[in-house]
Design a protein around this motif. Structure first.
Motif, PDB file in Angstrom:
ATOM      1  N   GLY A  65      20.960 -19.643 -10.200  1.00 39.08           N
ATOM      2  CA  GLY A  65      22.403 -19.864 -10.320  1.00 39.08           C
ATOM      3  C   GLY A  65      23.191 -19.034  -9.323  1.00 39.08           C
ATOM      4  O   GLY A  65      24.055 -19.548  -8.605  1.00 39.08           O
ATOM      5  N   ALA A 113      25.316 -20.301  -6.040  1.00 35.61           N
ATOM      6  CA  ALA A 113      26.753 -19.994  -6.006  1.00 35.61           C
ATOM      7  C   ALA A 113      27.102 -19.276  -4.709  1.00 35.61           C
ATOM      8  O   ALA A 113      28.061 -19.631  -4.014  1.00 35.61           O
ATOM      9  CB  ALA A 113      27.139 -19.163  -7.223  1.00 35.61           C
ATOM     10  N   ALA A 165      26.475 -14.385 -12.825  1.00 34.04           N
ATOM     11  CA  ALA A 165      25.259 -15.180 -13.012  1.00 34.04           C
ATOM     12  C   ALA A 165      24.164 -14.210 -13.421  1.00 34.04           C
ATOM     13  O   ALA A 165      23.078 -14.208 -12.866  1.00 34.04           O
ATOM     14  CB  ALA A 165      24.907 -15.916 -11.711  1.00 34.04           C
ATOM     15  N   VAL A 212      28.160 -18.417 -14.884  1.00 29.71           N
ATOM     16  CA  VAL A 212      27.209 -19.450 -14.455  1.00 29.71           C
ATOM     17  C   VAL A 212      25.836 -19.234 -15.116  1.00 29.71           C
ATOM     18  O   VAL A 212      25.423 -18.103 -15.326  1.00 29.71           O
ATOM     19  CB  VAL A 212      27.058 -19.364 -12.913  1.00 29.71           C
ATOM     20  CG1 VAL A 212      25.776 -20.010 -12.447  1.00 29.71           C
ATOM     21  CG2 VAL A 212      28.267 -19.993 -12.207  1.00 29.71           C
ATOM     22  N   CYS A 243      25.542 -25.936 -11.697  1.00 32.25           N
ATOM     23  CA  CYS A 243      26.803 -25.277 -12.033  1.00 32.25           C
ATOM     24  C   CYS A 243      27.091 -24.154 -11.037  1.00 32.25           C
ATOM     25  O   CYS A 243      28.250 -23.934 -10.656  1.00 32.25           O
ATOM     26  CB  CYS A 243      26.782 -24.753 -13.463  1.00 32.25           C
ATOM     27  SG  CYS A 243      26.545 -26.071 -14.686  1.00 32.25           S
ATOM     28  N   GLY A 244      26.055 -23.460 -10.583  1.00 35.35           N
ATOM     29  CA  GLY A 244      26.227 -22.419  -9.570  1.00 35.35           C
ATOM     30  C   GLY A 244      26.791 -23.007  -8.279  1.00 35.35           C
ATOM     31  O   GLY A 244      27.686 -22.423  -7.657  1.00 35.35           O
ATOM     32  N   ALA A 263      30.446 -23.653  -8.802  1.00 30.48           N
ATOM     33  CA  ALA A 263      31.204 -22.384  -8.828  1.00 30.48           C
ATOM     34  C   ALA A 263      31.394 -21.847  -7.410  1.00 30.48           C
ATOM     35  O   ALA A 263      32.477 -21.365  -7.053  1.00 30.48           O
ATOM     36  CB  ALA A 263      30.489 -21.361  -9.701  1.00 30.48           C
ATOM     37  N   TYR A 321      36.261 -25.401 -11.703  1.00 27.78           N
ATOM     38  CA  TYR A 321      34.823 -25.209 -11.955  1.00 27.78           C
ATOM     39  C   TYR A 321      34.464 -25.713 -13.349  1.00 27.78           C
ATOM     40  O   TYR A 321      33.563 -26.536 -13.513  1.00 27.78           O
ATOM     41  CB  TYR A 321      34.461 -23.729 -11.792  1.00 27.78           C
ATOM     42  CG  TYR A 321      33.162 -23.334 -12.462  1.00 27.78           C
ATOM     43  CD1 TYR A 321      31.955 -23.880 -12.051  1.00 27.78           C
ATOM     44  CD2 TYR A 321      33.139 -22.424 -13.522  1.00 27.78           C
ATOM     45  CE1 TYR A 321      30.757 -23.533 -12.679  1.00 27.78           C
ATOM     46  CE2 TYR A 321      31.966 -22.072 -14.155  1.00 27.78           C
ATOM     47  CZ  TYR A 321      30.775 -22.626 -13.737  1.00 27.78           C
ATOM     48  OH  TYR A 321      29.602 -22.289 -14.359  1.00 27.78           O
ATOM     49  N   TRP A 378      31.978 -28.899 -14.095  1.00 29.52           N
ATOM     50  CA  TRP A 378      30.646 -28.801 -14.713  1.00 29.52           C
ATOM     51  C   TRP A 378      30.632 -29.492 -16.058  1.00 29.52           C
ATOM     52  O   TRP A 378      29.628 -30.098 -16.442  1.00 29.52           O
ATOM     53  CB  TRP A 378      30.105 -27.374 -14.738  1.00 29.52           C
ATOM     54  CG  TRP A 378      30.551 -26.464 -15.854  1.00 29.52           C
ATOM     55  CD1 TRP A 378      31.418 -25.413 -15.749  1.00 29.52           C
ATOM     56  CD2 TRP A 378      30.106 -26.467 -17.224  1.00 29.52           C
ATOM     57  NE1 TRP A 378      31.566 -24.804 -16.965  1.00 29.52           N
ATOM     58  CE2 TRP A 378      30.769 -25.425 -17.882  1.00 29.52           C
ATOM     59  CE3 TRP A 378      29.211 -27.259 -17.942  1.00 29.52           C
ATOM     60  CZ2 TRP A 378      30.587 -25.139 -19.233  1.00 29.52           C
ATOM     61  CZ3 TRP A 378      29.022 -26.983 -19.302  1.00 29.52           C
ATOM     62  CH2 TRP A 378      29.703 -25.938 -19.932  1.00 29.52           C
TER      63      TRP A 378
END
Lengths: 54, 392
Positions: free
Chosen positions: B19, B23, B154, B277, B298-299, B302, B323, B327
């Motif tokens: 993650g 990101a 994260a 994240v 998701c990372g 972000a 974000y 997601w």
């Protein structure tokens, strides 16, 4: 609460459920800040290895 | 290293798992000056995972011999009575990777687009300041205060960083699956390219698994149980009759353990100047416990949102909410549906699991839950009580 370091696998599962922020995983060692611990035993429940003891 | 910790950043990512590395990759790629902070002295260590990942082509990451140990075509779901259901193709395809190498590969990939990385560097505190956060980082006994406009937390199941910033992300212990695993060599697999999942009393409220991994296999399980520990269940599983002696000649080469948050995503994944994240945000499939794909997706979002916010010069919660919106649009409904399925599965005993396996076809391409429930209830109407909320 105390950590039995012979049993601990330093995965940090206990840290993830400690709402009083009394536990931290530093490299391969779980550290307990006793003054913050409220004795809720959440850490004992999730530990895969029975490494947390009262 | 010390120099890296003395500069100011646009984006500071805590945790160099999949993650955090994704990101930071997208933040850097989008032009933001980005620091990735990892508390361990080696990225990828310690491993606390069964190491199965889905296909990664959508991330422009191609399977490399460097980290892929086995190609996976699908899996066998194995009922307490031994009945096997083969699920193949589609989303079940993927790889078992060497996480230590995979995680480092992703961090290097991020560094190649400009991310600076600090290892053996632990975030001990953070506090808001004008236009961002001041983050206290401890490295080799020295404390550094790093100024950043945006923090991306994260930091895994431990999830302390977002908590420090006032976002609630500590988990309920009954919603964390407690896992233990041996990586073993000498395992007789059912198939070198198929994962094995075992359900029932051998692993209450979770499942046991055997995943092929090159010359070895990951043999583990996850449970939610107050009475007995994951390690005790694992040691029993190794000798369980359902395996018909297939681990008789197996011997471990590594031991891994961990906690998987399976209670669904946390309430808020965004605040002023901060995004959460991966495992820290509860972005984990409640049904399978898989989190790598979600953390990477998701990372990525972000990181993109962070870079955009930096360009705009606005790091408020309102801007960063993009974000959360993005997601959730992609994954929220699936996660909540899986959460429902998980809650039902956790209530089923071995008898019920066997009935379900009995009505299922032996070979499937995907699992159509509604169809299965229909068949189950037809065969055993008494099971209707478990599925009420799904049919309604």
């Amino acid at each position: 609460m105390r950590v039995n370091y012979e049993r601990c696998g330093y995965c940090g599962a206990c840290v993830g459920v400690c709402k009083s922020m009394a536990l931290e995983l530093i490299e391969n060692r779980i550290v307990i800040y006793q003054e913050r611990c409220k004795g809720c035993k959440a850490c004992m429940i999730v530990c895969p290895l029975k490494a947390l003891e009262e | 290293m010390r120099r890296v910790l003395k500069e100011e950043y646009d984006v500071l990512v805590v945790g160099a798992g999949p993650g955090g590395s994704m990101a930071s990759y997208y933040a850097s790629k989008g032009g933001a000056k980005t620091l990735l902070v990892e508390k361990s002295q080696e990225i990828g260590e310690p491993v606390r995972c069964a190491e199965a990942v889905p296909r990664l082509e959508e991330f422009n990451i191609y399977p490399s011999e460097e980290f892929v140990r086995s190609y996976i075509k699908g899996g066998y779901l194995i009922a307490p009575n031994g009945k096997r259901i083969e699920v193949k193709g589609g989303k079940t395809e993927g790889y078992v990777v060497e996480r230590k190498i995979f995680d480092k590969y992703l961090a290097i990939r991020s560094a190649k687009v400009g991310t600076r990385i600090a290892v053996k560097s632990r975030v001990v505190d953070l506090y808001p300041c004008e236009d961002g956060f001041k983050v206290k980082v401890l490295h080799l006994g020295e404390e550094y205060t790093v100024k950043t406009k945006i923090v991306i937390a994260a930091d895994g199941v431990e999830s302390s960083v977002a908590e420090m910033a006032g976002l609630r992300c500590k988990k309920n212990p009954m919603e964390v699956c407690s896992c233990a695993e041996y990586e073993m060599t000498g395992v007789k697999l059912l198939d070198n390219h198929m994962m094995e999942f075992y359900f029932g009393d051998l692993s209450p409220k979770g499942y046991a698994w055997i995943f092929p991994k090159g010359d070895a296999a990951n043999v583990g399980l996850g449970v939610i149980d107050k009475k007995k520990k994951a390690i005790e269940y694992l040691n029993e599983f190794l000798e369980h009759p359902i395996l018909e002696g297939r681990l008789k000649d197996a011997t471990p080469v590594e031991f891994k353990c961990g906690g998987v948050p399976v209670g669904g995503p946390i309430e808020r994944t965004v605040g002023d100047n901060i995004m959460v994240v991966g495992d820290a945000a509860g972005q984990v499939s409640p049904l399978t416990g898989g989190g790598i794909y979600l953390a990477m997706s998701c990372g990525s979002i972000a990181g993109e949102v962070a870079a955009k916010a930096v360009k705009k010069g606005d790091y408020s919660m309102e801007t960063l909410l993009e974000y959360e919106r993005r997601w959730k649009e992609r994954f929220y409904n699936t996660l909540m549906t899986e959460l429902k399925y998980k809650n039902i599965l956790q209530r089923l005993g071995e008898r019920e699991l066997n009935i379900i396996a009995e009505v299922m076809d032996e070979r499937l391409e995907e699992i159509d839950v509604k169809k299965i429930i229909f068949k189950v209830v037809k065969k055993a109407p008494s099971l209707l009580k478990y599925f009420g909320e799904l049919i309604a």
